[in-house]
Design a protein around this motif. Structure first.
Motif, PDB file in Angstrom:
ATOM      1  N   LEU A 194       0.835  -1.207   0.000  1.00 24.47           N
ATOM      2  CA  LEU A 194       0.000   0.000   0.000  1.00 24.47           C
ATOM      3  C   LEU A 194       0.867   1.252   0.000  1.00 24.47           C
ATOM      4  O   LEU A 194       0.531   2.262  -0.611  1.00 24.47           O
ATOM      5  N   TYR A 195       1.991   1.180   0.705  1.00 22.79           N
ATOM      6  CA  TYR A 195       2.829   2.377   0.850  1.00 22.79           C
ATOM      7  C   TYR A 195       3.540   2.737  -0.446  1.00 22.79           C
ATOM      8  O   TYR A 195       3.846   3.886  -0.688  1.00 22.79           O
ATOM      9  N   VAL A 196       3.880   1.724  -1.247  1.00 23.12           N
ATOM     10  CA  VAL A 196       4.581   2.046  -2.491  1.00 23.12           C
ATOM     11  C   VAL A 196       3.622   2.145  -3.675  1.00 23.12           C
ATOM     12  O   VAL A 196       4.006   2.577  -4.755  1.00 23.12           O
ATOM     13  N   LEU A 197       2.383   1.769  -3.445  1.00 26.80           N
ATOM     14  CA  LEU A 197       1.407   1.743  -4.540  1.00 26.80           C
ATOM     15  C   LEU A 197       1.166   3.111  -5.188  1.00 26.80           C
ATOM     16  O   LEU A 197       1.139   3.200  -6.419  1.00 26.80           O
ATOM     17  N   PRO A 198       0.974   4.188  -4.400  1.00 26.80           N
ATOM     18  CA  PRO A 198       0.646   5.475  -5.034  1.00 26.80           C
ATOM     19  C   PRO A 198       1.613   5.852  -6.141  1.00 26.80           C
ATOM     20  O   PRO A 198       1.193   6.322  -7.208  1.00 26.80           O
ATOM     21  N   PHE A 199       2.886   5.611  -5.927  1.00 17.71           N
ATOM     22  CA  PHE A 199       3.848   5.966  -6.958  1.00 17.71           C
ATOM     23  C   PHE A 199       3.560   5.235  -8.257  1.00 17.71           C
ATOM     24  O   PHE A 199       3.545   5.833  -9.332  1.00 17.71           O
ATOM     25  N   PHE A 200       3.323   3.941  -8.131  1.00 15.37           N
ATOM     26  CA  PHE A 200       3.152   3.155  -9.348  1.00 15.37           C
ATOM     27  C   PHE A 200       1.850   3.477 -10.060  1.00 15.37           C
ATOM     28  O   PHE A 200       1.793   3.475 -11.289  1.00 15.37           O
ATOM     29  N   VAL A 201       0.816   3.766  -9.282  1.00 10.72           N
ATOM     30  CA  VAL A 201      -0.453   4.153  -9.903  1.00 10.72           C
ATOM     31  C   VAL A 201      -0.251   5.443 -10.701  1.00 10.72           C
ATOM     32  O   VAL A 201      -0.592   5.543 -11.888  1.00 10.72           O
ATOM     33  N   LEU A 202       0.353   6.423 -10.058  1.00  8.07           N
ATOM     34  CA  LEU A 202       0.564   7.705 -10.708  1.00  8.07           C
ATOM     35  C   LEU A 202       1.478   7.574 -11.918  1.00  8.07           C
ATOM     36  O   LEU A 202       1.233   8.163 -12.968  1.00  8.07           O
ATOM     37  N   PHE A 203       2.515   6.760 -11.748  1.00 11.47           N
ATOM     38  CA  PHE A 203       3.441   6.604 -12.858  1.00 11.47           C
ATOM     39  C   PHE A 203       2.770   5.893 -14.041  1.00 11.47           C
ATOM     40  O   PHE A 203       3.022   6.233 -15.196  1.00 11.47           O
ATOM     41  N   ALA A 204       1.918   4.937 -13.720  1.00  7.74           N
ATOM     42  CA  ALA A 204       1.225   4.224 -14.790  1.00  7.74           C
ATOM     43  C   ALA A 204       0.365   5.184 -15.604  1.00  7.74           C
ATOM     44  O   ALA A 204       0.368   5.144 -16.838  1.00  7.74           O
ATOM     45  N   ILE A 205      -0.321   6.089 -14.900  1.00  8.26           N
ATOM     46  CA  ILE A 205      -1.237   6.992 -15.612  1.00  8.26           C
ATOM     47  C   ILE A 205      -0.487   8.091 -16.360  1.00  8.26           C
ATOM     48  O   ILE A 205      -0.757   8.366 -17.517  1.00  8.26           O
ATOM     49  N   PHE A 206       0.461   8.733 -15.672  1.00  3.10           N
ATOM     50  CA  PHE A 206       1.089   9.924 -16.254  1.00  3.10           C
ATOM     51  C   PHE A 206       2.496   9.679 -16.784  1.00  3.10           C
ATOM     52  O   PHE A 206       3.157  10.606 -17.225  1.00  3.10           O
ATOM     53  N   GLY A 207       2.979   8.458 -16.711  1.00  2.00           N
ATOM     54  CA  GLY A 207       4.307   8.159 -17.221  1.00  2.00           C
ATOM     55  C   GLY A 207       4.283   7.069 -18.266  1.00  2.00           C
ATOM     56  O   GLY A 207       4.602   7.274 -19.429  1.00  2.00           O
ATOM     57  N   LEU A 208       3.854   5.894 -17.825  1.00  2.00           N
ATOM     58  CA  LEU A 208       3.902   4.725 -18.706  1.00  2.00           C
ATOM     59  C   LEU A 208       2.896   4.815 -19.848  1.00  2.00           C
ATOM     60  O   LEU A 208       3.233   4.579 -21.009  1.00  2.00           O
ATOM     61  N   TYR A 209       1.674   5.190 -19.498  1.00  2.00           N
ATOM     62  CA  TYR A 209       0.625   5.261 -20.514  1.00  2.00           C
ATOM     63  C   TYR A 209       0.970   6.276 -21.614  1.00  2.00           C
ATOM     64  O   TYR A 209       0.912   5.928 -22.806  1.00  2.00           O
ATOM     65  N   PRO A 210       1.371   7.520 -21.251  1.00  2.00           N
ATOM     66  CA  PRO A 210       1.782   8.457 -22.303  1.00  2.00           C
ATOM     67  C   PRO A 210       2.934   7.926 -23.149  1.00  2.00           C
ATOM     68  O   PRO A 210       3.006   8.195 -24.349  1.00  2.00           O
ATOM     69  N   LEU A 211       3.806   7.156 -22.510  1.00  2.00           N
ATOM     70  CA  LEU A 211       4.943   6.598 -23.239  1.00  2.00           C
ATOM     71  C   LEU A 211       4.481   5.694 -24.379  1.00  2.00           C
ATOM     72  O   LEU A 211       4.894   5.833 -25.533  1.00  2.00           O
ATOM     73  N   GLY A 212       3.616   4.755 -24.020  1.00  2.00           N
ATOM     74  CA  GLY A 212       3.095   3.844 -25.032  1.00  2.00           C
ATOM     75  C   GLY A 212       2.269   4.590 -26.073  1.00  2.00           C
ATOM     76  O   GLY A 212       2.369   4.339 -27.281  1.00  2.00           O
ATOM     77  N   TYR A 213       1.505   5.556 -25.579  1.00  2.00           N
ATOM     78  CA  TYR A 213       0.656   6.377 -26.438  1.00  2.00           C
ATOM     79  C   TYR A 213       1.525   7.139 -27.445  1.00  2.00           C
ATOM     80  O   TYR A 213       1.165   7.289 -28.614  1.00  2.00           O
ATOM     81  N   THR A 214       2.684   7.618 -26.991  1.00  2.00           N
ATOM     82  CA  THR A 214       3.576   8.355 -27.896  1.00  2.00           C
ATOM     83  C   THR A 214       4.022   7.469 -29.050  1.00  2.00           C
ATOM     84  O   THR A 214       4.046   7.898 -30.205  1.00  2.00           O
ATOM     85  N   VAL A 215       4.375   6.232 -28.707  1.00  2.00           N
ATOM     86  CA  VAL A 215       4.799   5.307 -29.764  1.00  2.00           C
ATOM     87  C   VAL A 215       3.667   5.132 -30.776  1.00  2.00           C
ATOM     88  O   VAL A 215       3.874   5.207 -31.988  1.00  2.00           O
ATOM     89  N   TRP A 216       2.452   4.942 -30.262  1.00  2.00           N
ATOM     90  CA  TRP A 216       1.303   4.751 -31.151  1.00  2.00           C
ATOM     91  C   TRP A 216       1.025   6.002 -31.977  1.00  2.00           C
ATOM     92  O   TRP A 216       0.900   5.953 -33.197  1.00  2.00           O
ATOM     93  N   ILE A 217       1.009   7.155 -31.301  1.00  2.00           N
ATOM     94  CA  ILE A 217       0.606   8.390 -31.979  1.00  2.00           C
ATOM     95  C   ILE A 217       1.600   8.754 -33.074  1.00  2.00           C
ATOM     96  O   ILE A 217       1.246   9.342 -34.094  1.00  2.00           O
ATOM     97  N   SER A 218       2.860   8.365 -32.880  1.00  2.00           N
ATOM     98  CA  SER A 218       3.878   8.721 -33.867  1.00  2.00           C
ATOM     99  C   SER A 218       3.674   7.944 -35.168  1.00  2.00           C
ATOM    100  O   SER A 218       4.279   8.265 -36.187  1.00  2.00           O
ATOM    101  N   LEU A 219       2.829   6.933 -35.115  1.00  2.00           N
ATOM    102  CA  LEU A 219       2.553   6.153 -36.319  1.00  2.00           C
ATOM    103  C   LEU A 219       1.228   6.573 -36.983  1.00  2.00           C
ATOM    104  O   LEU A 219       0.756   5.919 -37.904  1.00  2.00           O
ATOM    105  N   THR A 220       0.654   7.665 -36.456  1.00  2.00           N
ATOM    106  CA  THR A 220      -0.630   8.125 -36.991  1.00  2.00           C
ATOM    107  C   THR A 220      -0.535   9.592 -37.412  1.00  2.00           C
ATOM    108  O   THR A 220       0.481  10.242 -37.194  1.00  2.00           O
ATOM    109  N   ASP A 221      -1.619  10.094 -37.981  1.00  2.00           N
ATOM    110  CA  ASP A 221      -1.641  11.514 -38.336  1.00  2.00           C
ATOM    111  C   ASP A 221      -2.610  12.271 -37.427  1.00  2.00           C
ATOM    112  O   ASP A 221      -3.261  13.220 -37.847  1.00  2.00           O
ATOM    113  N   GLN A 222      -2.701  11.835 -36.170  1.00  2.00           N
ATOM    114  CA  GLN A 222      -3.662  12.439 -35.248  1.00  2.00           C
ATOM    115  C   GLN A 222      -3.444  13.947 -35.122  1.00  2.00           C
ATOM    116  O   GLN A 222      -2.307  14.439 -35.065  1.00  2.00           O
ATOM    117  N   SER A 223      -4.552  14.658 -35.086  1.00  2.00           N
ATOM    118  CA  SER A 223      -4.506  16.110 -34.969  1.00  2.00           C
ATOM    119  C   SER A 223      -5.825  16.587 -34.380  1.00  2.00           C
ATOM    120  O   SER A 223      -6.868  16.024 -34.682  1.00  2.00           O
TER     121      SER A 223
END
Lengths: 320, 307
Positions: free
Chosen positions: A35-64
């Motif tokens: 429980l004590y270390v969980l907040p970091f990982f939750v936050l990182f998953a949402i605002f770190g890891l997810y954008p990371l994967g999203y960046t890889v995906w978005i770079s292969l599209t013409d999203q605008s």
């Protein structure tokens, strides 16, 4: 470990509910750390890891935000990047400014640290004075230095004139704007690096210098043959940090001009950095997919440059 | 842990032999720095100190004079008497939004500081003093996350903020940064040395829950580290420019650094106002820095030597 507390419960406990506590305590000890270390990982998953994967995906599209539909374009953004002269211009500027700023900065920091590592009354004052730029925001640094390098009434040109030299339009050409921006970076960070070097120097035993002194080694040789090699891990650390920050250079060049076109980095983009171009593509041209590709290439560049610098520093400081 | 600090380096164990160093009188070995500073070193240090302080000093000079004075030659080198008036003018200027910026920056930096310290202490304590499966892997993961720059995910992060409706809202500059890997790591390092295992055992024997051990045993011991982490975090987010610039683009709701930029673009001719704004944004941090110099520096060094 979990059994250790149990035998004591009956003797030391004596509280209401003491009978139920063993299982509670066991559960508590098992679950709590997670429980004590969980907040970091939750936050990182949402605002770190997810954008990371999203960046890889978005770079292969013409999203605008301008077009309702997004289509998959494969490597098109990347091939476009290869032919984009504005992008390569920003790469050249970023690496150029990084080199112009970082090499003198770390050299000065080494020398400063060596000076600060002396016995002197009031050395505390000097340490504090040299560290004080750390508290200044990049925005403030850029504004103060921007005025210093003003074409018409700037202090820098005033000093040049005093010595009978020509005024310089610092923003107009590539080299002068790079030098101005490098001076901002160096003013902000030299003291920080000097303090890090100082900390490492203070851990070096004095015996080594005394032995070298007895052997007749000059101060210069002692510095290059004892201090610098022993500082190698610290130098590698500062070079890595400087590379990461240096290649993300943004605020100083952005604030070097005021007005709406600031993201372009001068009339011909003479001091536009990669991050400035990335933000421009994202915010001004609304090409999210293309911006994602730039972000990925920037990250790659940081990794590659860090690796090169790592090898370089290891080479240089072990040759000495 | 063996993080070097600004305090004295390791003592030589043997008594100092009175060696001659360049003909100077023998120095007594008190574990201080290596050598006495020569005149060249002192000269160099004076120049370096001057160069470090001058831009800040000059900021105060410009901020305390009239706008025309900023352009005069020879330049004024002493502060004038208009600082209060200039500060008042920039605070009253409705377009500059400097008050709004100050309030926002307080909220942003304050919130992030509190949560970073709290969660940092909590997780740092867990990593240092509690046993659980996968601990080392999780710690390594945190270290790795510290190396990912924000630029990498900036486009999606911006999209997320826009979908949450948080653009131009301070939530966008707070929520992603509530916890830092660096904070956890710093607290872990400090916990290892500051909290004796026996104390935790004793508290367990007394029937304390893990939470009570953290709150009543660990937290008080972690206060010095919490202070340092708090100061560093506050400084970092007070001075942050990049992310607020992206998501608080609308000038109506800036942090203080963004309002300084707006101020400069809009009132470029009125430099004394711009510089007065800069003084407001900078001087409080300088004062705090001078007061807590040693602690801040040792915190920076601890982070640096950990890599």
């Amino acid at each position: 470990m979990k059994d250790r507390a149990d035998p004591h419960v009956s003797t030391a406990g004596g509280r209401p509910g003491g009978l139920r506590r063993p299982s509670w305590a066991r559960l508590d000890q098992k679950i709590s750390p997670y429980l004590y270390v969980l907040p970091f990982f939750v936050l990182f998953a949402i605002f770190g890891l997810y954008p990371l994967g999203y960046t890889v995906w978005i770079s292969l599209t013409d999203q605008s935000p301008m077009s309702p539909e997004t289509s998959f374009v494969g490597a098109e953004n990347f091939t476009r990047l290869l032919e984009d002269s504005r992008f390569w211009n920003s790469v050249g500027n970023t690496i150029g400014m990084f080199i112009v700023a970082t090499i003198p900065q770390l050299m000065m920091a080494l020398i400063l640290a060596n000076w600060l590592n002396r016995r002197l009354r009031g050395i505390g004052f000097f340490r504090m004075a040299i560290a004080i730029p750390i508290v200044t925001s990049t925005a403030v640094v850029a504004l103060v230095f921007g005025m210093f390098f003003a074409r018409d009434y700037g202090l820098a040109n005033g000093i040049l004139e005093m010595f009978g030299m020509e005024r310089i339009d610092w923003r107009a050409s590539r080299w002068t704007s790079w030098m101005s921006i490098a001076s901002m970076v160096d003013w902000r960070w030299t003291g920080y690096n000097a303090l890090i070097y100082l900390a490492a120097m203070q851990a070096i035993s004095r015996d080594m210098y005394e032995a070298a002194e007895l052997d007749g080694a000059s101060r210069m040789r002692q510095f290059w043959q004892i201090t610098v090699p022993l500082l190698k891990p610290t130098i590698i650390f500062t070079v890595t940090i400087s590379t990461i920050y240096g290649l993300q250079l943004f605020t100083e060049p952005l604030m070097f001009t005021s007005g709406s076109g600031a993201l372009s980095g001068g009339s011909t983009g003479q001091f536009q950095t990669i991050t400035m171009y990335l933000v421009q593509v994202m915010r001004t041209y609304h090409q999210w997919g293309y911006a994602g590709a730039i972000a990925l290439v920037l990250f790659l560049l940081i990794v590659v440059m860090s690796a090169i610098n790592f090898l370089l520093v290891r080479r240089i400081s072990s040759d000495r | 842990m063996t993080a070097p600090t600004m305090s004295a380096p390791p003592h030589d164990t043997k008594p100092a032999p009175a060696k001659k160093v360049r003909g100077r009188k023998p120095q007594h070995d008190d574990g201080g720095p290596v050598r006495r500073a020569g005149p060249l070193t002192v000269g160099g240090l004076i120049v370096a100190a001057f160069l470090s302080i001058f831009p800040l000093y000059w900021m105060v000079v410009v901020a305390s004079r009239s706008s025309e004075a900023a352009y005069s030659w020879p330049p004024h080198l002493l502060p004038g008497g208009n600082l209060g008036e200039n500060v008042q003018r920039v605070l009253d200027n409705p377009d500059a939004a400097i008050v709004r910026g100050l309030v926002n920056s307080m909220i942003v930096s304050g919130t992030i500081t509190v949560t970073t310290v709290f969660f940092g202490a909590l997780a740092g304590f867990a990593f240092a003093k509690l046993r659980f499966r996968g601990k080392n892997v999780l710690l390594l993961a945190i270290l790795l996350t510290m190396m990912v720059p924000i630029q990498l995910g900036i486009v999606p992060l911006y999209i997320i903020m826009s979908e949450l409706g948080w653009l131009n809202d301070v939530k966008a500059v707070i929520v992603p940064f509530l916890i830092s890997g660096f904070g956890i790591f710093l607290m872990r390092q400090y916990s290892i040395q500051a909290i004796p295992d026996e104390l935790i055992e004793a508290a367990r024997v007394d029937g304390c829950s893990t939470w009570r051990i953290f709150w009543n045993v660990a937290a008080p011991a972690l206060r010095p580290a919490a202070g340092v982490l708090g100061l560093l975090t506050f400084m970092q987010y007070w001075n942050d420019f990049f992310w607020p610039f992206i998501v608080l683009a609308d000038p109506g709701n800036p942090t203080v650094q963004i309002s300084l930029k707006t101020l400069n673009s809009a009132y470029h001719q009125d430099l004394s106002q711009v510089f007065a704004g800069m003084v407001i944004a900078t001087v409080p941090l300088v004062v705090v820095f001078i007061l807590f110099f040693r602690q801040i520096i040792s915190g920076i060094m601890e982070g640096a030597t950990k890599g």
